[in-house]
Design an enzyme around this catalytic site. Structure first.
Site, PDB file in Angstrom:
ATOM      1  N   ASN A   7      15.540  18.267  66.349  1.00  0.00           N
ATOM      2  CA  ASN A   7      14.329  18.365  65.536  1.00  0.00           C
ATOM      3  C   ASN A   7      13.192  18.897  66.435  1.00  0.00           C
ATOM      4  O   ASN A   7      12.807  18.252  67.409  1.00  0.00           O
ATOM      5  CB  ASN A   7      14.003  16.964  64.997  1.00  0.00           C
ATOM      6  CG  ASN A   7      12.784  16.966  64.126  1.00  0.00           C
ATOM      7  OD1 ASN A   7      11.799  17.622  64.432  1.00  0.00           O
ATOM      8  ND2 ASN A   7      12.821  16.226  63.043  1.00  0.00           N
ATOM      9  N   HIS A  10       7.956  18.468  67.069  1.00  0.00           N
ATOM     10  CA  HIS A  10       6.879  18.122  67.995  1.00  0.00           C
ATOM     11  C   HIS A  10       6.476  19.252  68.928  1.00  0.00           C
ATOM     12  O   HIS A  10       5.451  19.168  69.597  1.00  0.00           O
ATOM     13  CB  HIS A  10       7.215  16.829  68.742  1.00  0.00           C
ATOM     14  CG  HIS A  10       7.199  15.671  67.791  1.00  0.00           C
ATOM     15  ND1 HIS A  10       6.217  15.520  66.848  1.00  0.00           N
ATOM     16  CD2 HIS A  10       8.074  14.658  67.574  1.00  0.00           C
ATOM     17  CE1 HIS A  10       6.468  14.443  66.118  1.00  0.00           C
ATOM     18  NE2 HIS A  10       7.599  13.913  66.533  1.00  0.00           N
ATOM     19  N   HIS A  43      10.889  19.284  59.752  1.00  0.00           N
ATOM     20  CA  HIS A  43      10.347  18.475  58.648  1.00  0.00           C
ATOM     21  C   HIS A  43       9.039  19.126  58.205  1.00  0.00           C
ATOM     22  O   HIS A  43       8.059  19.123  58.948  1.00  0.00           O
ATOM     23  CB  HIS A  43      10.111  17.042  59.152  1.00  0.00           C
ATOM     24  CG  HIS A  43       9.650  16.086  58.101  1.00  0.00           C
ATOM     25  ND1 HIS A  43       9.518  14.746  58.338  1.00  0.00           N
ATOM     26  CD2 HIS A  43       9.281  16.264  56.812  1.00  0.00           C
ATOM     27  CE1 HIS A  43       9.086  14.130  57.233  1.00  0.00           C
ATOM     28  NE2 HIS A  43       8.930  15.046  56.301  1.00  0.00           N
ATOM     29  N   ARG A  45       6.103  18.598  56.375  1.00  0.00           N
ATOM     30  CA  ARG A  45       5.397  17.469  55.751  1.00  0.00           C
ATOM     31  C   ARG A  45       4.354  17.978  54.774  1.00  0.00           C
ATOM     32  O   ARG A  45       3.817  19.080  54.926  1.00  0.00           O
ATOM     33  CB  ARG A  45       4.735  16.601  56.831  1.00  0.00           C
ATOM     34  CG  ARG A  45       5.754  15.847  57.695  1.00  0.00           C
ATOM     35  CD  ARG A  45       5.043  14.873  58.610  1.00  0.00           C
ATOM     36  NE  ARG A  45       4.496  13.767  57.860  1.00  0.00           N
ATOM     37  CZ  ARG A  45       5.019  12.535  57.805  1.00  0.00           C
ATOM     38  NH1 ARG A  45       6.105  12.240  58.491  1.00  0.00           N
ATOM     39  NH2 ARG A  45       4.452  11.590  57.098  1.00  0.00           N
ATOM     40  N   ARG A  49       1.224  18.648  59.160  1.00  0.00           N
ATOM     41  CA  ARG A  49       0.661  18.241  60.447  1.00  0.00           C
ATOM     42  C   ARG A  49       1.347  18.923  61.630  1.00  0.00           C
ATOM     43  O   ARG A  49       0.794  19.003  62.704  1.00  0.00           O
ATOM     44  CB  ARG A  49       0.688  16.731  60.605  1.00  0.00           C
ATOM     45  CG  ARG A  49       2.077  16.154  60.729  1.00  0.00           C
ATOM     46  CD  ARG A  49       2.043  14.669  60.955  1.00  0.00           C
ATOM     47  NE  ARG A  49       1.528  13.932  59.809  1.00  0.00           N
ATOM     48  CZ  ARG A  49       1.719  12.619  59.641  1.00  0.00           C
ATOM     49  NH1 ARG A  49       2.373  11.928  60.557  1.00  0.00           N
ATOM     50  NH2 ARG A  49       1.257  12.001  58.587  1.00  0.00           N
ATOM     51  N   HIS A  50       2.599  19.352  61.441  1.00  0.00           N
ATOM     52  CA  HIS A  50       3.245  20.088  62.547  1.00  0.00           C
ATOM     53  C   HIS A  50       3.886  21.374  62.043  1.00  0.00           C
ATOM     54  O   HIS A  50       3.305  22.451  62.205  1.00  0.00           O
ATOM     55  CB  HIS A  50       4.203  19.199  63.374  1.00  0.00           C
ATOM     56  CG  HIS A  50       5.004  18.186  62.615  1.00  0.00           C
ATOM     57  ND1 HIS A  50       5.812  18.524  61.565  1.00  0.00           N
ATOM     58  CD2 HIS A  50       5.138  16.832  62.779  1.00  0.00           C
ATOM     59  CE1 HIS A  50       6.403  17.441  61.098  1.00  0.00           C
ATOM     60  NE2 HIS A  50       6.007  16.375  61.808  1.00  0.00           N
ATOM     61  N   GLU A  70      14.034  18.874  56.406  1.00  0.00           N
ATOM     62  CA  GLU A  70      13.667  17.534  55.923  1.00  0.00           C
ATOM     63  C   GLU A  70      12.429  17.669  55.067  1.00  0.00           C
ATOM     64  O   GLU A  70      11.481  18.375  55.447  1.00  0.00           O
ATOM     65  CB  GLU A  70      13.329  16.611  57.096  1.00  0.00           C
ATOM     66  CG  GLU A  70      14.507  16.221  57.927  1.00  0.00           C
ATOM     67  CD  GLU A  70      14.078  15.387  59.125  1.00  0.00           C
ATOM     68  OE1 GLU A  70      12.864  15.176  59.343  1.00  0.00           O
ATOM     69  OE2 GLU A  70      14.967  14.970  59.864  1.00  0.00           O
ATOM     70  N   THR A 100       5.177   8.514  61.660  1.00  0.00           N
ATOM     71  CA  THR A 100       6.451   9.192  61.467  1.00  0.00           C
ATOM     72  C   THR A 100       7.147   8.538  60.269  1.00  0.00           C
ATOM     73  O   THR A 100       6.626   7.565  59.714  1.00  0.00           O
ATOM     74  CB  THR A 100       7.324   9.130  62.742  1.00  0.00           C
ATOM     75  OG1 THR A 100       8.538   9.867  62.519  1.00  0.00           O
ATOM     76  CG2 THR A 100       7.665   7.705  63.114  1.00  0.00           C
ATOM     77  N   THR A 101       8.303   9.069  59.876  1.00  0.00           N
ATOM     78  CA  THR A 101       8.985   8.523  58.711  1.00  0.00           C
ATOM     79  C   THR A 101       9.255   7.028  58.908  1.00  0.00           C
ATOM     80  O   THR A 101       9.818   6.635  59.928  1.00  0.00           O
ATOM     81  CB  THR A 101      10.333   9.251  58.499  1.00  0.00           C
ATOM     82  OG1 THR A 101      10.100  10.647  58.643  1.00  0.00           O
ATOM     83  CG2 THR A 101      10.917   8.964  57.141  1.00  0.00           C
ATOM     84  N   GLU A 151      22.130  10.090  55.715  1.00  0.00           N
ATOM     85  CA  GLU A 151      21.723   9.937  57.112  1.00  0.00           C
ATOM     86  C   GLU A 151      21.157   8.536  57.243  1.00  0.00           C
ATOM     87  O   GLU A 151      20.145   8.214  56.613  1.00  0.00           O
ATOM     88  CB  GLU A 151      20.657  10.978  57.482  1.00  0.00           C
ATOM     89  CG  GLU A 151      20.149  10.817  58.910  1.00  0.00           C
ATOM     90  CD  GLU A 151      19.017  11.785  59.259  1.00  0.00           C
ATOM     91  OE1 GLU A 151      18.728  12.716  58.483  1.00  0.00           O
ATOM     92  OE2 GLU A 151      18.417  11.584  60.335  1.00  0.00           O
ATOM     93  N   HIS A 191      16.786   8.859  64.010  1.00  0.00           N
ATOM     94  CA  HIS A 191      15.435   8.296  64.133  1.00  0.00           C
ATOM     95  C   HIS A 191      15.360   7.373  65.336  1.00  0.00           C
ATOM     96  O   HIS A 191      16.085   6.382  65.407  1.00  0.00           O
ATOM     97  CB  HIS A 191      14.965   7.562  62.866  1.00  0.00           C
ATOM     98  CG  HIS A 191      13.491   7.775  62.670  1.00  0.00           C
ATOM     99  ND1 HIS A 191      12.551   7.052  63.338  1.00  0.00           N
ATOM    100  CD2 HIS A 191      12.806   8.697  61.940  1.00  0.00           C
ATOM    101  CE1 HIS A 191      11.347   7.495  63.022  1.00  0.00           C
ATOM    102  NE2 HIS A 191      11.477   8.499  62.181  1.00  0.00           N
ATOM    103  N   GLY A 192      14.503   7.744  66.265  1.00  0.00           N
ATOM    104  CA  GLY A 192      14.236   6.914  67.441  1.00  0.00           C
ATOM    105  C   GLY A 192      15.349   6.910  68.477  1.00  0.00           C
ATOM    106  O   GLY A 192      15.333   6.090  69.404  1.00  0.00           O
TER     107      GLY A 192
HETATM  108  N1  PXP Z   1      15.884  11.969  60.839  1.00  0.00           N
HETATM  109  C1  PXP Z   1      14.829  11.955  59.991  1.00  0.00           C
HETATM  110  C2  PXP Z   1      15.108  11.849  58.535  1.00  0.00           C
HETATM  111  C3  PXP Z   1      13.507  12.044  60.463  1.00  0.00           C
HETATM  112  O1  PXP Z   1      12.473  12.018  59.586  1.00  0.00           O
HETATM  113  C4  PXP Z   1      13.278  12.201  61.846  1.00  0.00           C
HETATM  114  C5  PXP Z   1      11.892  12.367  62.360  1.00  0.00           C
HETATM  115  O2  PXP Z   1      11.326  13.527  61.837  1.00  0.00           O
HETATM  116  C6  PXP Z   1      14.414  12.231  62.694  1.00  0.00           C
HETATM  117  C7  PXP Z   1      15.695  12.089  62.170  1.00  0.00           C
HETATM  118  C8  PXP Z   1      14.276  12.382  64.161  1.00  0.00           C
HETATM  119  O3  PXP Z   1      13.661  11.248  64.681  1.00  0.00           O
HETATM  120  P1  PXP Z   1      13.173  11.234  66.185  1.00  0.00           P
HETATM  121  O4  PXP Z   1      12.093  12.289  66.296  1.00  0.00           O
HETATM  122  O5  PXP Z   1      12.649   9.853  66.372  1.00  0.00           O
HETATM  123  O6  PXP Z   1      14.357  11.579  67.042  1.00  0.00           O
END
Ligand code: PXP
Length: 245
Positions: A7, A10, A43, A45, A49-50, A70, A100-101, A151, A191-192
């Site tokens: 992703n 950022h 993503h 949004r 924002r990005h 996304e 964030t989400t 996911e 995520h994370g």
């Molecule tokens: N999956 C989804 C659905 C997300 O919204 C995000 C963050 O945009 C990620 C994965 C990736 O998360 P991270 O940036 O924390 O790795």
């Protein structure tokens, strides 16, 4: 055995801090592909924002692997997806005030709407993925609305500090992965995730795709994108080696 989608949101976050044209998320995407990424996730949004609309077009046109878009399940985003035709769309919940989400999409509360969107994705040969919490009711609803994949939101797992609670959350992700796979859904997670916590996730046999952004882009500042992506692949391989034979 696991596809890694990077992703690059950022990279655009840094660019938007100055409203200029650098750094470019497309360049980052191409470097991530050169380092072995199986796909690029962005993503778009609602508050932009990005990632911007022009990024979606440029990345869709130039990325050689696959693009996973996304987006929130809104009419505006649906139109953008049908126009740009990414390889895959992942529907996520979105709140303007969140950093964030936060949490997965509540499929149960919007089955008719998602079913309708899913049919439009299918007609356009776009894979249809749903970002959900590891919850059996949400998995069954995802199947009912015609998703190709789910996911699992690993956000809760990655934020916990207490070992017992982490183990419990991991069990939830494991049993959810089994159920989703039994229902014929492909199983993804994200995520994370970072080089440490990804190992236990990659060890879950049903998981075939990961979406990772923040940790890899953050590491790229010190190491460069290529090295950051490769280090993540090594961590994923450690998890895959732990899978039951
Ligand atoms: N999956 C989804 C659905 C997300 O919204 C995000 C963050 O945009 C990620 C994965 C990736 O998360 P991270 O940036 O924390 O790795």
């Amino acid at each position: 055995m696991i596809r890694l989608f990077i992703n690059v949101d950022h990279v655009a976050t840094v660019r938007e801090a100055r409203k200029t044209d650098e750094p470019d998320p497309l360049q980052a995407a191409l470097l991530a592909e050169m380092a072995g990424a199986d796909g690029i996730t962005i993503h778009l949004r609602e508050d932009r924002r990005h990632i911007q609309d022009h990024d979606v077009v440029r990345i869709r046109e130039s990325v050689k692997t696959k693009v996973n878009l996304e987006m929130a399940p809104t009419d505006e985003m649906l139109n953008i997806a049908l126009k740009s035709k990414p390889h895959q769309v992942s529907l996520v919940p979105e709140k303007r005030e969140e950093i964030t989400t936060e949490g997965g999409l509540d499929i149960v509360s919007m089955e008719d709407r998602l079913k309708n969107m899913g049919e439009q994705f299918k007609e356009n040969k776009i894979l249809f993925s749903l970002f959900i919490d590891p919850d059996h009711k949400q998995i069954e609803a995802s199947k009912r609305v015609g998703a190709d994949s789910v996911e699992f939101n690993t956000g809760q797992y990655t934020e916990l500090k207490d070992a017992d609670k982490i183990a419990k959350e991991l069990e939830k992700i494991k049993s959810s992965s089994k159920l989703a796979s039994q229902l014929g859904l492909r199983v993804f997670a994200g995520h994370g995730l970072n080089n440490q916590n990804v190992v236990a996730i990659a060890a879950i046999p049903e998981i075939e795709e990961l979406n990772i952004g923040h940790n890899i882009i953050a590491k790229s500042i010190y190491l460069g994108i290529e090295k950051a992506v490769k280090e993540m692949f090594h961590a994923i391989d450690r998890g895959i080696n732990l899978r039951p034979q």
